[in-house]
Motif scaffolding. Structure first.
Motif, PDB file in Angstrom:
ATOM      1  N   PHE A   9     -12.395  75.196   6.879  1.00  0.00           N
ATOM      2  CA  PHE A   9     -11.663  73.942   6.690  1.00  0.00           C
ATOM      3  C   PHE A   9     -10.949  73.538   7.982  1.00  0.00           C
ATOM      4  N   VAL A  10     -11.180  72.286   8.393  1.00  0.00           N
ATOM      5  CA  VAL A  10     -10.520  71.711   9.577  1.00  0.00           C
ATOM      6  C   VAL A  10      -9.683  70.520   9.099  1.00  0.00           C
ATOM      7  N   PRO A  11      -8.360  70.637   9.072  1.00  0.00           N
ATOM      8  CA  PRO A  11      -7.509  69.665   8.382  1.00  0.00           C
ATOM      9  C   PRO A  11      -7.020  68.512   9.248  1.00  0.00           C
ATOM     10  N   PHE A  12      -7.911  67.943  10.045  1.00  0.00           N
ATOM     11  CA  PHE A  12      -7.503  66.843  10.929  1.00  0.00           C
ATOM     12  C   PHE A  12      -8.470  65.678  10.795  1.00  0.00           C
ATOM     13  N   CYS A  13      -7.920  64.464  10.847  1.00  0.00           N
ATOM     14  CA  CYS A  13      -8.713  63.240  10.724  1.00  0.00           C
ATOM     15  C   CYS A  13      -8.212  62.216  11.740  1.00  0.00           C
ATOM     16  N   PRO A  14      -9.016  61.188  12.042  1.00  0.00           N
ATOM     17  CA  PRO A  14      -8.503  60.121  12.910  1.00  0.00           C
ATOM     18  C   PRO A  14      -7.293  59.410  12.299  1.00  0.00           C
ATOM     19  N   THR A  15      -7.357  59.143  10.995  1.00  0.00           N
ATOM     20  CA  THR A  15      -6.238  58.566  10.243  1.00  0.00           C
ATOM     21  C   THR A  15      -6.264  59.178   8.854  1.00  0.00           C
ATOM     22  N   ARG A  16      -5.186  58.964   8.103  1.00  0.00           N
ATOM     23  CA  ARG A  16      -5.149  59.440   6.723  1.00  0.00           C
ATOM     24  C   ARG A  16      -5.458  58.277   5.792  1.00  0.00           C
ATOM     25  N   TYR A  19      -6.127  56.891  -0.158  1.00  0.00           N
ATOM     26  CA  TYR A  19      -6.399  57.617  -1.398  1.00  0.00           C
ATOM     27  C   TYR A  19      -6.373  59.123  -1.220  1.00  0.00           C
ATOM     28  N   CYS A  20      -6.199  59.602  -0.005  1.00  0.00           N
ATOM     29  CA  CYS A  20      -6.368  61.022   0.295  1.00  0.00           C
ATOM     30  C   CYS A  20      -5.168  61.840  -0.193  1.00  0.00           C
ATOM     31  N   SER A  21      -5.473  62.935  -0.898  1.00  0.00           N
ATOM     32  CA  SER A  21      -4.442  63.887  -1.300  1.00  0.00           C
ATOM     33  C   SER A  21      -4.721  65.276  -0.733  1.00  0.00           C
ATOM     34  N   PHE A  22      -5.726  65.374   0.131  1.00  0.00           N
ATOM     35  CA  PHE A  22      -6.055  66.650   0.758  1.00  0.00           C
ATOM     36  C   PHE A  22      -5.005  67.002   1.811  1.00  0.00           C
ATOM     37  N   VAL A  23      -5.040  68.271   2.222  1.00  0.00           N
ATOM     38  CA  VAL A  23      -4.243  68.689   3.368  1.00  0.00           C
ATOM     39  C   VAL A  23      -4.989  68.221   4.609  1.00  0.00           C
ATOM     40  N   SER A  24      -4.649  67.049   5.084  1.00  0.00           N
ATOM     41  CA  SER A  24      -5.352  66.460   6.222  1.00  0.00           C
ATOM     42  C   SER A  24      -4.369  65.606   7.017  1.00  0.00           C
ATOM     43  N   MET A  25      -4.367  65.777   8.323  1.00  0.00           N
ATOM     44  CA  MET A  25      -3.373  65.150   9.181  1.00  0.00           C
ATOM     45  C   MET A  25      -4.025  64.278  10.244  1.00  0.00           C
ATOM     46  N   LEU A 286     -17.058  88.708 -13.396  1.00  0.00           N
ATOM     47  CA  LEU A 286     -15.724  88.643 -12.797  1.00  0.00           C
ATOM     48  C   LEU A 286     -15.711  87.708 -11.594  1.00  0.00           C
ATOM     49  N   ILE A 287     -14.729  86.827 -11.547  1.00  0.00           N
ATOM     50  CA  ILE A 287     -14.511  85.939 -10.403  1.00  0.00           C
ATOM     51  C   ILE A 287     -13.081  86.130  -9.924  1.00  0.00           C
ATOM     52  N   GLU A 288     -12.911  86.412  -8.632  1.00  0.00           N
ATOM     53  CA  GLU A 288     -11.586  86.584  -8.033  1.00  0.00           C
ATOM     54  C   GLU A 288     -11.436  85.598  -6.880  1.00  0.00           C
ATOM     55  N   ARG A 289     -10.224  85.152  -6.641  1.00  0.00           N
ATOM     56  CA  ARG A 289      -9.964  84.166  -5.589  1.00  0.00           C
ATOM     57  C   ARG A 289      -8.807  84.599  -4.696  1.00  0.00           C
ATOM     58  N   ASN A 290      -8.877  84.178  -3.453  1.00  0.00           N
ATOM     59  CA  ASN A 290      -7.814  84.437  -2.484  1.00  0.00           C
ATOM     60  C   ASN A 290      -7.536  83.151  -1.720  1.00  0.00           C
ATOM     61  N   ALA A 291      -6.320  82.615  -1.854  1.00  0.00           N
ATOM     62  CA  ALA A 291      -5.972  81.326  -1.253  1.00  0.00           C
ATOM     63  C   ALA A 291      -5.139  81.513   0.007  1.00  0.00           C
ATOM     64  N   ASN A 292      -5.514  80.785   1.056  1.00  0.00           N
ATOM     65  CA  ASN A 292      -4.724  80.766   2.283  1.00  0.00           C
ATOM     66  C   ASN A 292      -3.552  79.803   2.144  1.00  0.00           C
ATOM     67  N   TYR A 293      -2.620  79.906   3.079  1.00  0.00           N
ATOM     68  CA  TYR A 293      -1.525  78.933   3.120  1.00  0.00           C
ATOM     69  C   TYR A 293      -2.107  77.528   3.216  1.00  0.00           C
ATOM     70  N   LYS A 294      -1.476  76.598   2.512  1.00  0.00           N
ATOM     71  CA  LYS A 294      -2.039  75.262   2.389  1.00  0.00           C
ATOM     72  C   LYS A 294      -1.827  74.414   3.630  1.00  0.00           C
ATOM     73  N   GLU A 295      -0.632  74.407   4.174  1.00  0.00           N
ATOM     74  CA  GLU A 295      -0.301  73.562   5.317  1.00  0.00           C
ATOM     75  C   GLU A 295      -0.728  74.216   6.628  1.00  0.00           C
ATOM     76  N   PRO A 296      -1.306  73.462   7.548  1.00  0.00           N
ATOM     77  CA  PRO A 296      -1.757  74.042   8.818  1.00  0.00           C
ATOM     78  C   PRO A 296      -0.666  74.787   9.581  1.00  0.00           C
ATOM     79  N   LEU A 297       0.546  74.225   9.610  1.00  0.00           N
ATOM     80  CA  LEU A 297       1.627  74.897  10.338  1.00  0.00           C
ATOM     81  C   LEU A 297       1.953  76.241   9.699  1.00  0.00           C
TER      82      LEU A 297
END
Length: 334
Positions: A9-16, A19-25, A286-297
């Protein structure tokens, strides 16, 4: 039968987009994060590939999404793509959704890196709508970008029904334009409004359910007439008409990652902010998940914790449980 994937995941865009609710800056406001983010995600990818090899997983699909990965400076994008490359993967997809990021230099880099599929996502071909939703490009820019990539890659394209101010005729015209371009994949989304989007915060509501239904019905009719087949579907909360998002593809050109991520039989090694790894053990359902921190910082600041969580997640043994209806393999009959 290989059903495993690598997602980045690369959380950067030219603009936001409105309608976007993703972690994108917006990339021009986050320049100080680009270098440390790239360094971290490259390290995480390298670790995940090592773990996959150690555990006997093989990736059939690699997907670099966002955000808009091609909004990164090309030197940093090159580092990310080099880290992602898997020689025997069947598919390597990069979201280049914003046509203003698709330049000849970017196309050369994607090709050199072994990318096989790119996303060019107009959402609409109506310039007035593009301006309303906060994009800095025109429909003509999409056509130009598509010409750059169509002979070099398989192409995914997204459209959104029920964008603010659009009529049935506006949406139908976008469907007709996309069909005429004939990308390999066209996904038709219905606008959904989640917390964090500008439209939601401003009180915008999607209430014209009959209009939403007529839009997606037209898309189905038009695209199937052109030889597209619906091949994956998913629902989200708060969509116009409570409708689905449907992906259409020409025969033999379906996006493998799109199918894998919608199924629950695919292990996904995921890197980057807001990325969620998924480990599937079909023999015991069985399904297991591991989530990273949401915000890039936060991802950057706590990267040591991110890596420790990944180490613990992939090192954790499968619990010894006896399921009477256990599935021996994700591949039927094998």
């Amino acid at each position: 039968c290989i059903r495993d994937s690598l997602f980045v995941f690369v959380p950067f865009c030219p603009t936001r987009c409105a309608y976007c609710s993703f972690v994108s800056m917006p990339v021009d406001r986050q320049k100080k994060l680009l270098r440390p983010y790239t360094d971290c995600v490259v390290r995480e990818i390298a670790f995940l590939k090592e773990e996959a090899a150690r555990l006997g997983y093989r990736f059939r699909s690699v997907y670099v999404g966002g955000g808009t990965p091609t909004a990164l400076p090309l030197s940093m994008l090159e580092e990310v793509l080099a880290a992602c490359r898997v020689e025997d993967a069947e598919e390597f997809t990069v979201e280049a959704g914003r046509p203003d990021t698709i330049t000849p230099a970017a196309v050369r880099l994607l090709k050199k890196a072994g990318v096989s599929r790119v996303s060019v996502n107009p959402q609409t071909f109506n310039d007035a709508t593009l301006e309303r939703i906060g994009r800095r490009h025109t429909a003509e820019d999409v056509l130009r970008a598509f010409k750059f990539v169509k002979k070099k890659f398989k192409v995914n394209m997204d459209l959104i029904a029920m964008l603010p101010g659009e009529s049935f005729e506006d949406f139908a015209a976008s469907v007709d334009t996309a069909a005429g371009l004939a990308p390999d994949n066209i996904t038709v989304h219905t606008l959904y409004l989640k917390k964090g989007s500008s439209l939601k915060n401003e009180g915008y509501a999607v209430t014209a359910n009959s209009l939403a239904e007529s839009m997606v019905d037209y898309a189905f009719s038009r695209l199937t007439e052109e030889g597209y087949e619906p091949y994956y579907m998913y629902r989200q909360k708060y969509t116009g008409g409570n409708l689905e998002n449907v992906g259409y593809a020409k025969p033999g050109t379906a996006c493998l990652y799109n199918m894998d991520i919608m199924e629950e039989d695919t292990t996904v090694f995921a890197a980057g902010a807001a990325a969620i790894s998924k480990k599937v053990t079909p023999s015991i359902n069985l399904i297991e998940r591991n989530a990273n921190y949401k915000e890039p910082l936060e991802y950057i600041k706590h990267f040591d914790t991110v890596m420790q969580r990944q180490r613990d997640f992939w090192a954790k043994p499968v619990p010894a449980r006896d399921f009477p209806d256990a599935i021996d393999s994700v591949c039927d009959g094998e």
